[in-house]
Motif scaffolding. Structure first.
Motif, short mmCIF file in Angstrom:
data_model
loop_
_atom_site.label_atom_id
_atom_site.label_comp_id
_atom_site.label_asym_id
_atom_site.label_seq_id
_atom_site.Cartn_x
_atom_site.Cartn_y
_atom_site.Cartn_z
N PHE A 1 1.07 -1.35 -0.18
CA PHE A 1 -0.28 0.04 -0.50
C PHE A 1 1.35 0.65 -0.23
CE2 PHE A 1 -2.22 -3.79 2.10
CZ PHE A 1 -3.50 -2.88 0.97
N THR B 1 -10.24 -1.51 0.99
CA THR B 1 -8.88 -2.11 1.66
C THR B 1 -8.13 -0.48 1.38
OG1 THR B 1 -9.14 -4.12 2.32
CG2 THR B 1 -7.17 -3.02 3.29
N LEU C 1 -9.90 2.45 2.29
CA LEU C 1 -9.60 3.26 3.69
C LEU C 1 -8.15 3.13 4.51
CD1 LEU C 1 -11.59 -0.31 5.11
CD2 LEU C 1 -12.47 2.27 5.47
N TYR C 2 -6.63 2.50 3.70
CA TYR C 2 -5.93 2.99 4.55
C TYR C 2 -5.25 4.50 3.61
CZ TYR C 2 -1.01 2.75 4.39
OH TYR C 2 0.75 2.60 5.16
N ILE D 1 -13.22 -5.76 -2.61
CA ILE D 1 -12.18 -5.57 -0.59
C ILE D 1 -10.71 -5.27 -1.05
CG2 ILE D 1 -11.93 -7.19 1.15
CD1 ILE D 1 -13.21 -9.59 0.55
N MET E 1 -16.80 -4.95 4.91
CA MET E 1 -15.87 -3.93 4.51
C MET E 1 -16.52 -2.44 4.18
SD MET E 1 -12.94 -5.06 4.99
CE MET E 1 -11.38 -3.78 4.21
#
Lengths: 177, 361
Positions: free
Chosen positions: B20, B50, B53-54, B46, B88
């Motif tokens: 990420f 993610t 969100l990161y 997903i 999620m």
């Protein structure tokens, strides 16, 4: 002396964080406005990391917050509460957090694996604390709620390396038992 | 599929420790357009969620327009039945709730999930729903929330109790109507539900001293199973006692004293701390609490030593004589590996020690 009697409240946890071994944020969540901006938060994290990354001391007071922590290989886990908070309650949250992640990563708690399972990690974080309130403190109940099925990748989609790693892990744990 | 292959290549390289790293906000938001594709690919979605969100978690700022756009794309994902994906989505809803506009668009989807059969969805849906709900909409879902508080499923019950607490600030008059359900939840077998229910009851009643005293007297008789709930009750009780002129020989005091013999260390410590902090307590009545803390001083666990020495340090400020019995244990802590413990031990000794012992330091 100011009133030492605590206000009873469900709001217990002020922040929770995972930092890597450079002190960089992996994930962090702040539940009140002690540190409002990202800049203040990251400064606090840097400070926290500098104070804790060598001494394996489990607990520290910083900026008027009680911080409990644990580390493993290249990761540091922190739970922060007010300086009047019951330290043992904070530790129970930290342990639940660490254990749940350790089970998610099948005991290989390191940055690489954590990053590959980031969706699971953020879900676990979400099930442990809700807006500063301890939601669940038992690692297995947390994992159950997150509904992590560890083998949901069909074998054909796994890489050779993954399959080998799984086999190795299983062998290792069967020998250790 | 192409995307998956790329992912695999990264893994085989083994060089990149953070997939990420250096994520670009706008590129990620661009990817969110994939949500509109049919059929939905859960694994891929997903992964994108993610990433979003990161990016948010790293503190990158999202503008209202881009957040709203991502939010609306995400609503399409409710069509998928994938459990992980749905989780999620709930998470992303909560994260975007304060940034995006018109988030109430997902109200009906979430209400459906919270009243549906799938237990996996219900608890998380309640929490997400309460995050996007405002005062006017709360009336509409009040009935469901009240029901959820007394639900058999512990995670559903906990989720609604905690959400009720968060909703209380702007909606006190609505939430206070739920005390009967909360009262019922206190007798739950689940320790967390009990804790959340007791907490909510207290938060509702705390300005009414009579109601608080009734609450205390009711639950000190009934032994609570959850250590967290007992800690909570200790705190409520000690605050109440602090305003009473006569403390010793009241049932509330006896309750605090009995908690010193609880099986959970968390509760023992909470009780000891509550007792030493009571302002109307004479020094001889401190003895049982002090001896409990003295035991903690020699624990192998740093947190216990820290907790005990910090509490004793406070007591030493007002009643140094009561702490002198611990001097020997405190002297052992001067060389503790945890510097905070060592410092606290020294400052405590400076208050309690006499000339001879201070010299030895």
């Amino acid at each position: 002396m100011d009133s030492a009697v605590l206000e009873a409240s469900l709001y217990t946890v002020k922040a929770i964080a995972i930092l890597d071994n450079d002190g960089e944020r992996v994930v962090a969540k702040y539940y009140d406005d002690t540190y409002q901006t990202t800049k203040e938060q990251k400064e606090f994290e840097k400070n926290l990391f500098n104070k804790t990354h060598r001494a394996n001391a489990e607990i520290i007071m910083l900026d008027g917050l009680t911080c409990v922590y644990r580390s493993n290989v290249d990761l540091f886990f922190y739970v922060m509460g007010s300086s009047n908070e019951n330290e043992l309650i904070l530790v129970s949250v930290l342990n639940a957090f660490y254990d749940a992640i350790s089970q998610l990563l099948r005991k290989n708690v390191e940055k690489r694996g954590l990053m590959d399972n980031l969706d699971g990690v953020v879900s676990i974080l979400d099930e442990i604390v809700d807006g500063g309130v301890i939601l669940e403190s038992d690692a297995s109940s947390i994992l159950q709620r997150v509904a992590i099925k560890s083998d949901d990748v069909p074998i054909t989609e796994q890489t050779v390396a993954q399959v080998l790693q799984t086999a190795k892990d299983q062998l290792k744990w069967s020998l250790l038992k | 599929m192409q995307y998956l292959r790329r992912d695999k290549k990264d893994e085989e390289d083994g060089s990149q420790s953070n997939p990420f790293q250096n994520l670009d906000k706008s590129a990620v938001l661009q990817e969110a357009r994939t949500f509109n594709e049919t059929p939905i690919n859960p694994r891929k979605c997903i992964h994108i969620l993610t990433k979003i969100l990161y990016v948010l978690n790293q503190g990158q700022h999202l503008g209202t327009t881009e957040a709203t756009e991502a939010f609306f794309a995400m609503t399409k994902l409710f069509q998928s039945k994938d459990v992980m994906l749905r989780r999620m989505v709930y998470l992303a809803i909560k994260e975007l709730a304060n940034i995006a506009e018109d988030v109430i668009i997902v109200t009906s989807s979430l209400t459906k999930d919270m009243t549906g059969k799938e237990d996996m969805y219900r608890a998380s849906a309640i929490r997400a729903l309460c995050k996007i709900t405002d005062s006017t909409m709360l009336q509409g879902i009040e009935r469901y929330l009240k029901q959820a508080i007394v639900d058999k499923n512990a995670s559903v019950s906990s989720a609604s109790l905690v959400s009720a607490l968060h909703l209380m600030k702007p909606n006190y008059d609505v939430v206070k109507r739920w005390v009967n359900e909360a009262q019922e939840a206190v007798s739950s077998d689940n320790t967390m539900v009990q804790y959340h229910a007791l907490g909510l009851l207290y938060h509702v009643k705390k300005t009414d001293r009579l109601a608080v005293s009734k609450l205390i007297f009711k639950y000190i008789k009934q032994s609570l199973r959850s250590p967290y709930a007992v800690c909570m009750l200790i705190r409520i009780a000690s605050k109440y006692l602090d305003e009473e002129p006569e403390v010793v020989d009241t049932p509330v005091y006896d309750f605090l004293e009995s908690c010193l013999r609880h099986k959970s260390e968390m509760v023992i410590y909470e009780a000891a701390r509550a007792l030493v902090n009571l302002k109307n307590l004479k020094s001889r009545d401190l003895c049982p609490a002090i001896s409990v803390l003295q035991l903690f001083l020699s624990s192998p666990r740093p947190t216990l030593r820290f907790a005990a020495v910090r509490t004793l340090n406070k007591v030493a400020m007002t009643q140094p004589m009561s702490v002198t019995t611990c001097n020997l244990d405190l002297e052992n802590l001067i060389t503790d590996v945890n510097r905070s413990i060592a410092t606290l031990a020294i400052t405590t000794l400076l208050k309690t020690g006499n000339e001879g012992s201070v010299d030895r330091l």
